[in-house]
Design an enzyme around this catalytic site. Structure first.
Site, PDB file in Angstrom:
ATOM      1  N   TYR A   1     -22.458 -84.058 -14.366  1.00  8.49           N
ATOM      2  CA  TYR A   1     -23.168 -83.367 -15.439  1.00  8.49           C
ATOM      3  C   TYR A   1     -22.135 -82.653 -16.294  1.00  8.49           C
ATOM      4  O   TYR A   1     -20.995 -82.442 -15.855  1.00  8.49           O
ATOM      5  CB  TYR A   1     -24.113 -82.310 -14.850  1.00  8.49           C
ATOM      6  CG  TYR A   1     -25.241 -82.873 -14.019  1.00  8.49           C
ATOM      7  CD1 TYR A   1     -26.363 -83.443 -14.622  1.00  8.49           C
ATOM      8  CD2 TYR A   1     -25.207 -82.820 -12.628  1.00  8.49           C
ATOM      9  CE1 TYR A   1     -27.406 -83.936 -13.855  1.00  8.49           C
ATOM     10  CE2 TYR A   1     -26.252 -83.318 -11.855  1.00  8.49           C
ATOM     11  CZ  TYR A   1     -27.345 -83.877 -12.479  1.00  8.49           C
ATOM     12  OH  TYR A   1     -28.382 -84.368 -11.725  1.00  8.49           O
TER      13      TYR A   1
ATOM     14  N   GLN B   1     -21.127 -89.914 -10.586  1.00  6.15           N
ATOM     15  CA  GLN B   1     -21.977 -89.279 -11.607  1.00  6.15           C
ATOM     16  C   GLN B   1     -21.639 -87.799 -11.736  1.00  6.15           C
ATOM     17  O   GLN B   1     -21.410 -87.106 -10.755  1.00  6.15           O
ATOM     18  CB  GLN B   1     -23.457 -89.431 -11.195  1.00  6.15           C
ATOM     19  CG  GLN B   1     -24.453 -88.726 -12.091  1.00  6.15           C
ATOM     20  CD  GLN B   1     -24.766 -87.303 -11.643  1.00  6.15           C
ATOM     21  OE1 GLN B   1     -24.687 -86.992 -10.463  1.00  6.15           O
ATOM     22  NE2 GLN B   1     -25.099 -86.432 -12.591  1.00  6.15           N
TER      23      GLN B   1
ATOM     24  N   LYS C   1     -26.721 -91.579 -18.655  1.00  3.15           N
ATOM     25  CA  LYS C   1     -28.014 -91.649 -17.953  1.00  3.15           C
ATOM     26  C   LYS C   1     -28.966 -90.549 -18.427  1.00  3.15           C
ATOM     27  O   LYS C   1     -28.555 -89.398 -18.600  1.00  3.15           O
ATOM     28  CB  LYS C   1     -27.781 -91.483 -16.451  1.00  3.15           C
ATOM     29  CG  LYS C   1     -29.042 -91.369 -15.610  1.00  3.15           C
ATOM     30  CD  LYS C   1     -28.695 -91.464 -14.135  1.00  3.15           C
ATOM     31  CE  LYS C   1     -29.905 -91.318 -13.242  1.00  3.15           C
ATOM     32  NZ  LYS C   1     -30.320 -89.919 -13.079  1.00  3.15           N
TER      33      LYS C   1
ATOM     34  N   ARG D   1     -38.567 -85.647 -12.702  1.00  2.00           N
ATOM     35  CA  ARG D   1     -38.174 -84.340 -12.147  1.00  2.00           C
ATOM     36  C   ARG D   1     -37.754 -83.346 -13.219  1.00  2.00           C
ATOM     37  O   ARG D   1     -37.464 -82.200 -12.924  1.00  2.00           O
ATOM     38  CB  ARG D   1     -37.001 -84.531 -11.174  1.00  2.00           C
ATOM     39  CG  ARG D   1     -37.338 -85.407 -10.013  1.00  2.00           C
ATOM     40  CD  ARG D   1     -36.100 -85.931  -9.309  1.00  2.00           C
ATOM     41  NE  ARG D   1     -35.429 -84.972  -8.473  1.00  2.00           N
ATOM     42  CZ  ARG D   1     -35.810 -84.620  -7.250  1.00  2.00           C
ATOM     43  NH1 ARG D   1     -36.892 -85.147  -6.742  1.00  2.00           N
ATOM     44  NH2 ARG D   1     -35.128 -83.759  -6.539  1.00  2.00           N
TER      45      ARG D   1
ATOM     46  N   TYR E   1     -38.318 -82.502  -1.227  1.00  2.00           N
ATOM     47  CA  TYR E   1     -37.267 -82.389  -2.241  1.00  2.00           C
ATOM     48  C   TYR E   1     -37.082 -83.737  -2.952  1.00  2.00           C
ATOM     49  O   TYR E   1     -36.847 -83.781  -4.164  1.00  2.00           O
ATOM     50  CB  TYR E   1     -35.942 -81.925  -1.605  1.00  2.00           C
ATOM     51  CG  TYR E   1     -34.755 -82.085  -2.513  1.00  2.00           C
ATOM     52  CD1 TYR E   1     -34.621 -81.293  -3.658  1.00  2.00           C
ATOM     53  CD2 TYR E   1     -33.790 -83.056  -2.256  1.00  2.00           C
ATOM     54  CE1 TYR E   1     -33.547 -81.474  -4.516  1.00  2.00           C
ATOM     55  CE2 TYR E   1     -32.707 -83.240  -3.107  1.00  2.00           C
ATOM     56  CZ  TYR E   1     -32.584 -82.439  -4.240  1.00  2.00           C
ATOM     57  OH  TYR E   1     -31.531 -82.624  -5.088  1.00  2.00           O
TER      58      TYR E   1
ATOM     59  N   ARG F   1     -39.517 -77.655 -10.116  1.00  2.00           N
ATOM     60  CA  ARG F   1     -40.152 -78.494  -9.098  1.00  2.00           C
ATOM     61  C   ARG F   1     -40.770 -77.558  -8.079  1.00  2.00           C
ATOM     62  O   ARG F   1     -40.083 -76.955  -7.280  1.00  2.00           O
ATOM     63  CB  ARG F   1     -39.113 -79.412  -8.476  1.00  2.00           C
ATOM     64  CG  ARG F   1     -38.429 -80.274  -9.551  1.00  2.00           C
ATOM     65  CD  ARG F   1     -36.998 -80.566  -9.239  1.00  2.00           C
ATOM     66  NE  ARG F   1     -36.289 -81.103 -10.393  1.00  2.00           N
ATOM     67  CZ  ARG F   1     -35.023 -81.471 -10.352  1.00  2.00           C
ATOM     68  NH1 ARG F   1     -34.334 -81.400  -9.231  1.00  2.00           N
ATOM     69  NH2 ARG F   1     -34.431 -81.915 -11.440  1.00  2.00           N
TER      70      ARG F   1
HETATM   71  C1  LIG Z   1     -33.794 -86.130  -4.530  1.00  2.00           C
HETATM   72  C2  LIG Z   1     -33.236 -86.591  -5.839  1.00  2.00           C
HETATM   73  C3  LIG Z   1     -32.014 -86.109  -6.272  1.00  2.00           C
HETATM   74  C4  LIG Z   1     -31.486 -86.543  -7.495  1.00  2.00           C
HETATM   75  N1  LIG Z   1     -30.247 -86.105  -7.873  1.00  2.00           N
HETATM   76  C5  LIG Z   1     -29.694 -86.596  -9.002  1.00  2.00           C
HETATM   77  C6  LIG Z   1     -28.358 -86.254  -9.360  1.00  2.00           C
HETATM   78  O1  LIG Z   1     -27.670 -85.512  -8.644  1.00  2.00           O
HETATM   79  N2  LIG Z   1     -27.866 -86.768 -10.512  1.00  2.00           N
HETATM   80  C7  LIG Z   1     -28.587 -87.600 -11.316  1.00  2.00           C
HETATM   81  O2  LIG Z   1     -28.099 -88.051 -12.346  1.00  2.00           O
HETATM   82  N3  LIG Z   1     -29.844 -87.955 -10.985  1.00  2.00           N
HETATM   83  C8  LIG Z   1     -30.404 -87.486  -9.850  1.00  2.00           C
HETATM   84  N4  LIG Z   1     -31.671 -87.876  -9.497  1.00  2.00           N
HETATM   85  C9  LIG Z   1     -32.390 -88.842 -10.332  1.00  2.00           C
HETATM   86  C10 LIG Z   1     -32.123 -90.267  -9.867  1.00  2.00           C
HETATM   87  O3  LIG Z   1     -30.801 -90.657 -10.119  1.00  2.00           O
HETATM   88  C11 LIG Z   1     -33.052 -91.268 -10.579  1.00  2.00           C
HETATM   89  O4  LIG Z   1     -32.959 -91.082 -11.964  1.00  2.00           O
HETATM   90  C12 LIG Z   1     -34.510 -91.169 -10.141  1.00  2.00           C
HETATM   91  O5  LIG Z   1     -34.613 -90.846  -8.780  1.00  2.00           O
HETATM   92  C13 LIG Z   1     -35.202 -92.477 -10.415  1.00  2.00           C
HETATM   93  O6  LIG Z   1     -36.542 -92.428 -10.050  1.00  2.00           O
HETATM   94  P1  LIG Z   1     -37.087 -92.985  -8.638  1.00  2.00           P
HETATM   95  O7  LIG Z   1     -36.779 -91.910  -7.641  1.00  2.00           O
HETATM   96  O8  LIG Z   1     -38.522 -93.146  -8.894  1.00  2.00           O
HETATM   97  O9  LIG Z   1     -36.350 -94.260  -8.317  1.00  2.00           O
HETATM   98  C14 LIG Z   1     -32.216 -87.457  -8.286  1.00  2.00           C
HETATM   99  C15 LIG Z   1     -33.437 -87.927  -7.832  1.00  2.00           C
HETATM  100  C16 LIG Z   1     -33.963 -87.516  -6.623  1.00  2.00           C
HETATM  101  C17 LIG Z   1     -35.270 -88.085  -6.162  1.00  2.00           C
END
Ligand SMILES: Cc1cc2nc3c(=O)[nH]c(=O)nc-3n(C[C@H](O)[C@H](O)[C@H](O)COP(=O)(O)O)c2cc1C
Length: 378
Positions: free
Chosen positions: A128, A126, A250, A277, A23, A163
């Protein structure tokens, strides 16, 4: 021996079930953008400098008005509490002890109130844009009551990217023991005891809002039903008018959107593709950072995430104009590997890598980092 984020990642793989690990690791569709994020950072090289006094290197800075002992924050990640019991609480504590900001996701396992009660230091929150603006208002009020020092609004998830590893692994929230995953879970007894049979196993902030039985399919459906695909910049202005503190936008990957975000009242924007993602085929975050920094031209802060796995990556993002950086996966792997101590270890590893890298490029302060520390990739 734990010497790098990769070491923590390998340990995480051994400690948590495959579905949870994946995940975090997964990207959208063919995971091209996920790969680009790290590949483009890896391709950059430093300009080594010698015979410059680097006996005192200071990494201290501020991010969105929050003092930071180094230009790094823990980014918002949903479900952190499934990587380790009380994951969000441990993350907030580790960040506070290390002097860096922690941003909690709406899609957390612990609730905002749980984390507030367990940590001395204000954190970022954070959210949405939901179809039900009443829920956004409620979250804003809860963030204000918890004295959050900044609100982060994520813009790049109007619809959920696909995903593929998640449905293949049968990920459910809360996690469930099934015939298929029994062996996997049985080989992670500590995780099973504390998370699978623990007290916090589903979305703490959504109590009363998400149906009783929720499989991952239901979460995807819930997201589709709740997240507002029609959201536009007026809605961002609406959030701005409701939140008096620092507002961080963001998920910006385009110079035009950066200008719109600035006009909507952002105090900071985060250049991000959601860690690869969301839109597969989008450019890496690092490849668009310079044009966004140029478009913003110092009128608000520009932060960066996507692919940061070391202090060297932080240095590269700063060199291209980022004020600070956020980590997603590097944090989650550390949390899964060793809880609060793991997160502290990850931050320490990155801090030392950043310090040594700055010293060997002849740089003593964060303010002095610039494009001159890089040799640009061909
Ligand atoms: C498992 C997972 C859950 C995430 N959940 C959120 C989230 O709830 N809200 C959000 O703004 N970004 C979310 N993100 C994105 C992260 O805040 C971030 O943008 C991203 O992980 C950065 O890339 P990196 O994993 O290579 O550091 C998530 C990322 C991952 C890997």
């Amino acid at each position: 021996m734990i010497l790098s984020i990769d070491d923590l990642r390998e340990l995480a793989k051994k400690r948590i079930p495959r579905a949870i690990f994946d995940y975090a690791a997964v990207g959208a569709y063919a995971e091209r953008t996920l790969l680009r994020n790290t590949a483009d950072l890896d391709a950059m090289t430093f300009r080594q400098r010698v015979m410059i006094d680097v006996s005192k290197v200071s990494l201290a800075t501020t991010m969105a008005g929050t003092p930071a002992s180094m230009p790094l924050a823990i980014g918002p990640t949903g479900l952190a509490g499934l990587f380790h019991a009380d994951g969000e609480i441990l993350a907030a504590r580790a960040a506070a002890a290390c002097g860096i900001p922690y941003c909690m996701s709406t899609m957390s396992i612990c609730s905002i109130e749980d984390v507030r009660a367990a940590t001395p230091q204000p954190f970022w929150f954070q959210q949405y844009l939901m179809k039900d603006r009443g829920f956004n208002q409620e979250l804003i009020d809860r963030a204000a009551a918890a004295q959050c020092s900044a609100l982060m609004l994520t813009l790049d998830l109007q619809v959920l990217g696909e995903r593929r590893r998640d449905p293949r692994n049968g990920l459910t929230i809360p996690p469930r023991l099934t015939l298929r995953n029994t062996w996997d879970m049985a080989t992670k007894p500590s995780w099973a005891l504390k998370v699978l049979f623990g007290k916090r196993r589903t979305f703490g902030n959504l109590a009363g809002r998400i149906g009783g039985s929720s499989g991952f399919r239901t979460l995807a459906e819930w997201t589709a039903a709740q997240f507002d695909a029609s959201a536009n910049w007026r809605d961002v202005e609406w959030v701005r008018s409701r939140w008096p503190g620092k507002l961080i936008l963001k998920g910006v990957l385009d110079a035009d959107d950066a200008r719109f975000g600035l006009a909507a009242g952002a105090d900071a924007i985060v250049v991000s593709n959601h860690g690869g993602r969301q839109l597969d085929g989008a450019p890496s975050s690092i490849s668009v950072l310079p044009e966004i920094v140029a478009a913003i031209d110092g009128r608000c802060e520009v932060m960066f995430d996507g692919g940061i796995r070391s202090g060297q990556d932080i240095a590269k993002a700063l060199a291209l104009g980022a004020r600070g950086t956020l980590i997603g996966r590097s944090f989650l792997y550390a949390l899964a590997a060793a809880g609060e101590a793991g997160v502290t270890k990850a931050i320490d590893i990155m801090r030392n890598e950043l310090r040594v890298t700055l010293a060997l490029t002849g740089t003593s302060t964060i303010g002095a980092v610039g494009p001159h520390i890089l040799r640009m990739p061909a």
